[in-house]
Scaffold this active site. Structure first.
Site, mmCIF file in Angstrom:
data_model
loop_
_atom_site.group_PDB
_atom_site.id
_atom_site.type_symbol
_atom_site.label_atom_id
_atom_site.label_comp_id
_atom_site.label_asym_id
_atom_site.label_seq_id
_atom_site.Cartn_x
_atom_site.Cartn_y
_atom_site.Cartn_z
ATOM 1 N N SER A 1 0.853 -1.189 0.000
ATOM 2 C CA SER A 1 0.000 0.000 0.000
ATOM 3 C C SER A 1 0.888 1.237 0.000
ATOM 4 C CB SER A 1 -0.883 0.018 1.245
ATOM 5 O OG SER A 1 -1.380 1.332 1.421
ATOM 6 N N HIS B 1 -1.148 -1.323 -4.322
ATOM 7 C CA HIS B 1 -2.426 -1.049 -3.651
ATOM 8 C C HIS B 1 -2.556 0.465 -3.451
ATOM 9 C CE1 HIS B 1 -5.851 -2.222 -1.097
ATOM 10 N NE2 HIS B 1 -5.464 -1.254 -0.272
ATOM 11 N N ASP C 1 -4.836 3.435 -2.039
ATOM 12 C CA ASP C 1 -5.887 3.722 -1.056
ATOM 13 C C ASP C 1 -6.474 5.114 -1.236
ATOM 14 O OD1 ASP C 1 -6.042 1.418 0.731
ATOM 15 O OD2 ASP C 1 -3.962 1.883 1.247
ATOM 16 N N MET D 1 -9.157 7.809 0.029
ATOM 17 C CA MET D 1 -9.984 8.122 1.203
ATOM 18 C C MET D 1 -10.628 9.484 1.032
ATOM 19 S SD MET D 1 -7.360 6.969 4.152
ATOM 20 C CE MET D 1 -6.686 5.309 4.204
ATOM 21 N N HIS E 1 -8.403 0.805 -4.005
ATOM 22 C CA HIS E 1 -9.284 0.567 -2.852
ATOM 23 C C HIS E 1 -9.995 1.881 -2.528
ATOM 24 C CE1 HIS E 1 -9.413 -0.563 1.748
ATOM 25 N NE2 HIS E 1 -10.606 -0.499 1.206
ATOM 26 N N MET F 1 -12.146 3.944 -0.405
ATOM 27 C CA MET F 1 -12.802 4.156 0.889
ATOM 28 C C MET F 1 -13.557 5.475 0.760
ATOM 29 S SD MET F 1 -9.626 2.851 3.144
ATOM 30 C CE MET F 1 -8.545 3.025 1.731
ATOM 31 N N MET G 1 -11.171 -6.123 5.441
ATOM 32 C CA MET G 1 -10.408 -5.107 6.180
ATOM 33 C C MET G 1 -10.128 -5.635 7.578
ATOM 34 S SD MET G 1 -9.506 -2.577 4.399
ATOM 35 C CE MET G 1 -8.767 -1.667 5.762
ATOM 36 N N GLY H 1 -8.935 3.770 7.202
ATOM 37 C CA GLY H 1 -8.673 5.201 7.383
ATOM 38 C C GLY H 1 -7.207 5.545 7.589
ATOM 39 N N PHE H 2 -6.472 4.613 8.180
ATOM 40 C CA PHE H 2 -5.070 4.912 8.489
ATOM 41 C C PHE H 2 -4.195 3.673 8.342
ATOM 42 C CE2 PHE H 2 -7.764 7.808 10.788
ATOM 43 C CZ PHE H 2 -7.197 9.046 10.511
ATOM 44 N N GLY H 3 -2.958 3.897 7.929
ATOM 45 C CA GLY H 3 -1.976 2.827 7.924
ATOM 46 C C GLY H 3 -1.410 2.649 9.331
ATOM 47 N N GLY H 4 -0.674 1.572 9.527
ATOM 48 C CA GLY H 4 0.052 1.382 10.771
ATOM 49 C C GLY H 4 -0.771 0.980 11.975
ATOM 50 N N ASP I 1 -6.314 -6.660 4.300
ATOM 51 C CA ASP I 1 -5.695 -5.328 4.326
ATOM 52 C C ASP I 1 -5.801 -4.734 5.724
ATOM 53 O OD1 ASP I 1 -4.838 -2.739 3.783
ATOM 54 O OD2 ASP I 1 -6.543 -2.226 2.495
ATOM 55 N N GLY I 2 -4.636 -4.419 6.301
ATOM 56 C CA GLY I 2 -4.608 -3.740 7.586
ATOM 57 C C GLY I 2 -3.847 -4.524 8.644
ATOM 58 N N GLY J 1 1.258 -2.057 4.101
ATOM 59 C CA GLY J 1 1.782 -0.704 3.956
ATOM 60 C C GLY J 1 3.022 -0.538 4.804
HETATM 61 C C1 DX5 Z 1 -6.199 1.365 5.643
HETATM 62 C C2 DX5 Z 1 -5.754 1.096 4.220
HETATM 63 C C3 DX5 Z 1 -4.614 0.156 4.155
HETATM 64 C C4 DX5 Z 1 -3.394 0.622 4.884
HETATM 65 C C5 DX5 Z 1 -2.595 -0.564 5.287
HETATM 66 O O1 DX5 Z 1 -7.375 2.067 5.662
HETATM 67 O O2 DX5 Z 1 -6.793 0.552 3.450
HETATM 68 O O3 DX5 Z 1 -4.320 -0.236 2.830
HETATM 69 O O4 DX5 Z 1 -2.618 1.501 4.162
HETATM 70 O O5 DX5 Z 1 -1.533 -0.134 6.060
HETATM 71 P P1 DX5 Z 1 -0.803 -1.088 7.097
HETATM 72 O O6 DX5 Z 1 -0.284 -2.269 6.323
HETATM 73 O O7 DX5 Z 1 0.274 -0.227 7.642
HETATM 74 O O8 DX5 Z 1 -1.824 -1.512 8.109
HETATM 75 ZN ZN ZN Z 2 -6.334 -0.457 1.467
#
Ligand code: DX5
Ligand code: ZN
Length: 212
Positions: free
Chosen positions: A6, A31, A33, A35, A64, A66, A135, A140-143, A173-174, A195
């Site tokens: 991602s 990927h 994302d 948002m 993706h 969102m 999911m 909404g957020f990575g990490g 994903d996530g 990601g």
């Molecule tokens: C979250 C995104 C993911 C995200 C994954 O809303 O859809 O694709 O970037 O990030 P990680 O792998 O860091 O959880």
């Molecule tokens: Zn995603």
């Protein structure tokens, strides 16, 4: 096994270089994302960025969305280079309308469920999709940290796919990383999105190989 980094976790000041580094490191898909600040409490990027990076790599772009009711944006994403479009079942009132649109445009289509949505919500659409995205964090957020109940959803989907003799891919994903990739693959995941686990590592190639 398909590994889809991602780029939400990329350094956007060097996005082109990051894409090329991911390709060189053995990524299978990119990927992407999107948002909207409505369906999820964050805003990322749109189709102009896709258009600009599309020519940098032959890798498929896994978009993706969102986004709440993204119907009017689908065609634009396809024109700018999306190879697969995934929408959230919670974000649209009539999923079939989206599946029809993607079919008409000749783009692959995925349906996603957020952590609080059961697999049963998807059941009547499974014969119409190329992919189901589970999911494993609140989008909404990575990490963020992987939500363990996602593992059962993957198993359920694998079972349903067998029972119905279907061939959609199962993507997760996530919070995917070296700690859980083996278990996810064993549960039935075909596509791992990662990601921070990849882009936050010092050696993308080693991490991608280890995830696989
Ligand atoms: C979250 C995104 C993911 C995200 C994954 O809303 O859809 O694709 O970037 O990030 P990680 O792998 O860091 O959880
Ligand atoms: Zn995603």
């Amino acid at each position: 096994m398909i590994i889809a980094p991602s780029i939400l976790s990329a350094d956007f000041s060097r996005l082109g270089e990051e894409i090329q580094a991911l390709e060189k490191a053995g990524a299978d898909w990119i990927h992407f994302d999107v948002m909207d600040g409505q369906f999820v409490p964050n805003i990322s990027f749109g189709s102009k960025i896709l258009e600009d990076i599309k020519s940098l790599t032959p890798l498929p772009f896994d978009v993706h969305l969102m986004v709440k009711e993204p119907y009017d944006y689908i065609e634009d994403f396809v024109k700018k280079g999306a190879d697969l479009i995934t929408i959230h079942i919670e974000a649209v009132s009539d999923p079939n309308r989206y599946l029809n649109k993607c079919q008409e445009l000749g783009v692959k289509v995925g349906l996603s469920i957020s952590p609080d949505t059961p697999v049963s919500e998807l059941e009547s659409y499974l014969d119409r999709v190329d992919l189901v995205l589970v999911m494993s964090v609140h989008p909404g957020f990575g990490g963020q940290k992987f939500i363990p109940s996602s593992m059962e959803k993957i198993e359920q989907l694998k079972k349903l796919r067998e029972e119905k003799a279907l061939s959609f891919l199962i993507e997760v994903d996530g919070g995917v990383g070296l700690k859980n990739s083996k278990e996810l693959i064993a549960a039935g995941a075909d596509v791992l999105v990662a990601g921070s686990a990849i882009l936050g590592s010092s050696d993308y190639q080693k991490t991608i190989e280890a995830l696989r």
